[in-house]
Write a protein that holds these residues in place. Structure first.
Motif, PDB file in Angstrom:
ATOM      1  N   LEU A  85      40.735  48.395  39.143  1.00  0.00           N
ATOM      2  CA  LEU A  85      39.885  49.585  38.927  1.00  0.00           C
ATOM      3  C   LEU A  85      40.864  50.922  39.002  1.00  0.00           C
ATOM      4  O   LEU A  85      41.577  50.895  39.818  1.00  0.00           O
ATOM      5  CB  LEU A  85      38.707  49.546  39.850  1.00  0.00           C
ATOM      6  CG  LEU A  85      37.674  48.607  39.398  1.00  0.00           C
ATOM      7  CD1 LEU A  85      36.659  48.684  40.835  1.00  0.00           C
ATOM      8  CD2 LEU A  85      36.816  48.732  38.319  1.00  0.00           C
ATOM      9  N   PRO A  86      40.591  51.695  38.152  1.00  0.00           N
ATOM     10  CA  PRO A  86      41.279  53.084  38.344  1.00  0.00           C
ATOM     11  C   PRO A  86      40.718  54.002  39.619  1.00  0.00           C
ATOM     12  O   PRO A  86      39.339  53.678  39.928  1.00  0.00           O
ATOM     13  CB  PRO A  86      41.046  53.784  37.174  1.00  0.00           C
ATOM     14  CG  PRO A  86      40.019  53.020  36.318  1.00  0.00           C
ATOM     15  CD  PRO A  86      39.857  51.774  36.920  1.00  0.00           C
ATOM     16  N   ILE A 127      39.643  35.159  43.589  1.00  0.00           N
ATOM     17  CA  ILE A 127      39.333  36.141  44.882  1.00  0.00           C
ATOM     18  C   ILE A 127      40.535  37.064  44.784  1.00  0.00           C
ATOM     19  O   ILE A 127      40.168  38.247  45.267  1.00  0.00           O
ATOM     20  CB  ILE A 127      39.346  35.050  46.253  1.00  0.00           C
ATOM     21  CG1 ILE A 127      37.897  34.431  46.124  1.00  0.00           C
ATOM     22  CG2 ILE A 127      39.324  36.201  47.199  1.00  0.00           C
ATOM     23  CD1 ILE A 127      38.011  33.281  47.353  1.00  0.00           C
ATOM     24  N   THR A 128      41.716  36.715  44.763  1.00  0.00           N
ATOM     25  CA  THR A 128      42.810  37.775  44.587  1.00  0.00           C
ATOM     26  C   THR A 128      42.563  38.684  43.878  1.00  0.00           C
ATOM     27  O   THR A 128      42.708  40.102  44.020  1.00  0.00           O
ATOM     28  CB  THR A 128      44.115  36.874  44.569  1.00  0.00           C
ATOM     29  OG1 THR A 128      44.502  35.885  45.633  1.00  0.00           O
ATOM     30  CG2 THR A 128      45.220  38.027  44.645  1.00  0.00           C
ATOM     31  N   LEU A 129      42.101  38.592  42.481  1.00  0.00           N
ATOM     32  CA  LEU A 129      41.762  39.470  41.461  1.00  0.00           C
ATOM     33  C   LEU A 129      40.793  40.244  41.830  1.00  0.00           C
ATOM     34  O   LEU A 129      40.836  41.486  41.714  1.00  0.00           O
ATOM     35  CB  LEU A 129      41.618  38.741  40.035  1.00  0.00           C
ATOM     36  CG  LEU A 129      42.827  38.093  39.342  1.00  0.00           C
ATOM     37  CD1 LEU A 129      42.382  37.069  38.317  1.00  0.00           C
ATOM     38  CD2 LEU A 129      43.770  38.940  38.755  1.00  0.00           C
ATOM     39  N   ALA A 136      41.611  42.991  44.632  1.00  0.00           N
ATOM     40  CA  ALA A 136      42.188  44.278  44.395  1.00  0.00           C
ATOM     41  C   ALA A 136      41.308  45.093  43.711  1.00  0.00           C
ATOM     42  O   ALA A 136      41.665  46.415  43.930  1.00  0.00           O
ATOM     43  CB  ALA A 136      43.462  43.763  43.300  1.00  0.00           C
ATOM     44  N   ARG A 137      40.089  44.738  42.960  1.00  0.00           N
ATOM     45  CA  ARG A 137      39.431  45.688  42.536  1.00  0.00           C
ATOM     46  C   ARG A 137      38.353  46.273  43.677  1.00  0.00           C
ATOM     47  O   ARG A 137      38.111  47.391  43.736  1.00  0.00           O
ATOM     48  CB  ARG A 137      38.627  44.955  41.467  1.00  0.00           C
ATOM     49  CG  ARG A 137      39.304  44.635  40.104  1.00  0.00           C
ATOM     50  CD  ARG A 137      38.629  43.794  39.298  1.00  0.00           C
ATOM     51  NE  ARG A 137      37.513  44.606  38.537  1.00  0.00           N
ATOM     52  CZ  ARG A 137      37.723  45.362  37.491  1.00  0.00           C
ATOM     53  NH1 ARG A 137      38.908  45.567  37.028  1.00  0.00           N
ATOM     54  NH2 ARG A 137      36.440  46.114  36.948  1.00  0.00           N
ATOM     55  N   ARG A 138      38.190  45.257  44.589  1.00  0.00           N
ATOM     56  CA  ARG A 138      37.378  45.595  45.579  1.00  0.00           C
ATOM     57  C   ARG A 138      38.055  46.720  46.670  1.00  0.00           C
ATOM     58  O   ARG A 138      37.348  47.369  47.257  1.00  0.00           O
ATOM     59  CB  ARG A 138      36.650  44.290  46.495  1.00  0.00           C
ATOM     60  CG  ARG A 138      35.699  43.803  45.630  1.00  0.00           C
ATOM     61  CD  ARG A 138      35.420  42.327  46.645  1.00  0.00           C
ATOM     62  NE  ARG A 138      34.207  41.634  46.032  1.00  0.00           N
ATOM     63  CZ  ARG A 138      33.772  40.686  46.320  1.00  0.00           C
ATOM     64  NH1 ARG A 138      34.221  40.063  47.490  1.00  0.00           N
ATOM     65  NH2 ARG A 138      32.821  40.148  45.815  1.00  0.00           N
ATOM     66  N   ASP A 187      38.331  51.575  49.843  1.00  0.00           N
ATOM     67  CA  ASP A 187      39.194  52.868  49.948  1.00  0.00           C
ATOM     68  C   ASP A 187      37.906  54.110  50.092  1.00  0.00           C
ATOM     69  O   ASP A 187      38.079  54.930  50.835  1.00  0.00           O
ATOM     70  CB  ASP A 187      40.219  53.108  49.204  1.00  0.00           C
ATOM     71  CG  ASP A 187      41.110  52.214  49.258  1.00  0.00           C
ATOM     72  OD1 ASP A 187      41.280  51.890  50.495  1.00  0.00           O
ATOM     73  OD2 ASP A 187      42.233  52.218  48.370  1.00  0.00           O
ATOM     74  N   VAL A 188      36.920  54.057  49.025  1.00  0.00           N
ATOM     75  CA  VAL A 188      35.954  54.976  48.959  1.00  0.00           C
ATOM     76  C   VAL A 188      35.101  55.037  49.984  1.00  0.00           C
ATOM     77  O   VAL A 188      34.640  56.089  50.730  1.00  0.00           O
ATOM     78  CB  VAL A 188      35.208  54.743  47.477  1.00  0.00           C
ATOM     79  CG1 VAL A 188      33.978  55.755  47.666  1.00  0.00           C
ATOM     80  CG2 VAL A 188      36.265  55.288  46.218  1.00  0.00           C
TER      81      VAL A 188
END
Length: 171
Positions: A52-53, A101-103, A106-108, A113-114
């Motif tokens: 995700l950006p 789960i790895t893919l 990475a998006r999660r 972070d937010v």
């Protein structure tokens, strides 16, 4: 292979012969590169999702809504059409589940972070469980994406989910 999945073919029903036929090559050609269906599927899935950006950081709410809307918008993408076909495979331990789960993780990470930034800025309570908040945010979107929430109005879903979760974790 991904086109078969996007058309609704399950992983179990998919054959290397069908993949070879659609590609216009012989089975031996496919087997030279991938020794079995799972290896081909793992390679194909690695091309599916991009991270995700990073959102602009205006506020936790606006960033979460943006991220949830991006997830929701994916329902009409090839990845969104493939996801329901992978659900049975994700319940089995193995490399396919691990890669998925790895893919997804990475998006999660962007959402994590937010949430962590929200704790630092004081927008969120300091005692929140980031992983639980992540599940509360992504669960309704995921269930709706795979068609398992037929009574949920999709219009404005991202905002409603974010606002509901924020009521419990905001300061």
């Amino acid at each position: 292979m991904l086109e078969f999945l996007a058309e609704g073919t399950t992983v179990e029903a998919l054959s290397m012969e069908a993949v070879a036929s659609r590609a216009g090559v012989g089975k031996a050609t496919v087997y030279r590169r991938w020794p079995h269906k799972e290896a081909l599927l793992l390679d194909a899935l690695s091309t599916l999702k991009q991270p995700l950006p990073v959102p602009p950081g205006l506020s936790v709410r606006s960033d979460l809504v943006t991220l949830m809307e991006q997830s929701w918008d994916a329902r009409d993408s090839r990845a969104g059409r493939i996801l329901p076909c992978l659900i049975p495979e994700l319940q089995r331990l193995g490399p396919l589940r691990t890669q998925f789960i790895t893919l997804i993780d990475a998006r999660r990470d962007v959402i994590r972070d937010v949430l962590r930034r929200g704790i630092v800025t004081g927008e969120l309570r300091s005692d929140i469980d980031v992983e639980l908040a992540l599940l509360l945010l992504s669960g309704p979107m995921f269930l709706t994406l795979i068609g398992n929430a037929p009574n949920v109005e999709p219009e404005g879903l991202a905002e409603r989910v974010v606002d509901s979760v924020l009521r419990g974790i905001a300061t």
